[in-house]
Enzyme design. Structure first.
Site, PDB file in Angstrom:
ATOM      1  N   ARG A  40      -5.238   1.778   8.314  1.00 36.43           N
ATOM      2  CA  ARG A  40      -5.701   3.084   9.000  1.00 36.43           C
ATOM      3  C   ARG A  40      -5.421   2.949  10.493  1.00 36.43           C
ATOM      4  NH1 ARG A  40     -11.543   1.606  10.146  1.00 36.43           N
ATOM      5  NH2 ARG A  40     -11.884  -0.147   8.520  1.00 36.43           N
TER       6      ARG A  40
ATOM      7  N   TYR B  72       0.771  -1.302  -0.001  1.00 38.82           N
ATOM      8  CA  TYR B  72      -0.016   0.003  -0.104  1.00 38.82           C
ATOM      9  C   TYR B  72       0.795   1.206  -0.072  1.00 38.82           C
ATOM     10  CZ  TYR B  72      -3.729  -3.196   1.760  1.00 38.82           C
ATOM     11  OH  TYR B  72      -4.505  -4.151   1.691  1.00 38.82           O
TER      12      TYR B  72
ATOM     13  N   ASP C 128      -9.916   7.124  10.050  1.00 33.69           N
ATOM     14  CA  ASP C 128      -9.554   7.806   8.917  1.00 33.69           C
ATOM     15  C   ASP C 128     -10.260   9.029   8.860  1.00 33.69           C
ATOM     16  OD1 ASP C 128     -12.149   7.298   7.972  1.00 33.69           O
ATOM     17  OD2 ASP C 128     -11.590   5.757   6.749  1.00 33.69           O
TER      18      ASP C 128
END
Length: 359
Positions: free
Chosen positions: A172, A67, A81
């Site tokens: 997150r 990611y 988030d």
């Protein structure tokens, strides 16, 4: 029916379920499933299994992920988030060196507590459903692995990182935990999945590109076969009777194994010590290696079969190592395949079959 895996680029605003539902209509197929949930505001690689390939969904879900994320320090939200409700805000007064030290400290094994806003089930109910009811329950930490975390750039309070991690990891939550360690809180602002197993961002397709490929008749070229996806695993070639037993979910005795052996599966490198070896070379200058899968399959049944991976590792129980990928440009006398066997007759038969595939 389409059988295989398609590498979809999930765009922002879609849930993973949305992507599956839309593909079901675009591809006119009912049997379909994705290999790892991405949040609605996240984007990137989402391999989707079609037809018989849905049976390997769990295998693909198990693969490592990569990611690129943007972390916002100084903010804590209920979803971890920046789309969630802000619970805390703090001015960020840290140095870049302190941030770097905190980020890199998470590399390796880590016991991560999954967020309340997640699809994990507790007592038959999804956590995010409980969270929307205003409930917070205790969640058990789960082991995850961060194989690599790199800081790509920093403009505090924003930090852009790349992460290579195991399955079941919440990026997150990583952002939240890094912020917590620094004492200011943190939330994920952006997330892009760049790789899932062997599926990369560069080869992914948006839903509109999938529709276009269906319309112009090229969608078949975009589907990765089940065989290619499983090529990273060792293989045994069985007799027809062995295939029948496997098809019914039964164990296969050694005498019904025709190519390779259980020892080869456990240690494929032992094939390098085979008694007989031979090499197939390119027959003429400017030759393009086009490997006919059927012929290679027949050769594989004779001597063991297999291919070389991008890392040049013999990863199948193979007596044949293909030295060039399909479509590679090769020159005269350049090796195309290397054969290994402990039976000279079998080796010659495999050589003849494989040579025919290049003619």
């Amino acid at each position: 029916m389409i059988n295989g895996i398609i590498n979809v680029y999930k765009e922002k605003g879609y849930t993973s379920f949305d992507v599956v539902a839309k593909l079901r209509g675009i591809l006119k197929t009912k049997k379909i499933g994705h290999t790892g949930t991405l949040d609605p505001d996240a984007e990137g690689v989402l391999p989707v299994c079609l037809g018989k390939a849905t049976k390997v969904c769990d295998l693909l879900t198990d693969k490592n992920k990569e990611y690129v994320a943007v972390m916002l320090l100084g903010k804590v939200t209920d979803t971890q988030d920046t789309t969630g409700t802000v619970l805390e805000e703090h001015p960020v007064e840290v140095t870049e060196e302190q941030v770097k030290e905190a980020v890199l400290s998470f590399t390796g094994e880590y016991m991560q507590v999954p967020p309340m806003y997640s699809a994990l089930k507790v007592g038959g109910k999804k956590l995010y459903e409980l969270a929307r009811e205003g409930k917070t329950i205790e969640r058990k930490p789960r082991p995850v692995v961060f194989y690599e975390i790199r800081i790509l750039d920093m403009d505090l309070p924003l930090v852009r990182i790349s992460v290579t991690c195991s399955k079941g990891t919440y990026i997150r939550t990583l952002c939240n935990d890094i912020g917590e360690k620094l004492g200011y809180g943190g939330a994920m602002e952006e997330l892009l999945r760049t790789q899932s197993g062997n599926f990369t961002l560069e080869e992914s397709m948006t839903l509109s590109q999938v529709e276009e490929a269906v319309a112009n008749g090229t969608i078949g070229e975009k589907i990765v076969s089940i065989e290619d996806v499983l090529s990273m695993y060792p293989a045994l070639i069985c007799t027809p009777e062995g295939d029948r037993l496997l098809g019914n979910g039964n164990p296969v005795p050694e005498e019904l194994v025709q190519g390779g052996s259980r020892e080869d599966v456990e240690n494929p490198q032992r094939l390098l010590h085979a008694t007989y070896t031979d090499t197939i070379t390119a027959p003429k200058t400017g030759y393009i290696a086009h490997i006919q899968s059927e012929e290679v399959g027949l050769a594989a049944m004779t001597a063991g079969g297999g291919r070389e991976t991008k890392d040049s590792v013999i990863d199948l129980s193979a007596g044949i190592v293909l030295n060039k990928k399909v479509g590679d440009f090769v020159k005269e006398n350049e090796p195309l395949a290397r054969l290994y066997a402990n039976d000279k007759v079998k080796l010659e038969a495999a050589k003849n079959r494989l040579a025919g595939a290049y003619s």
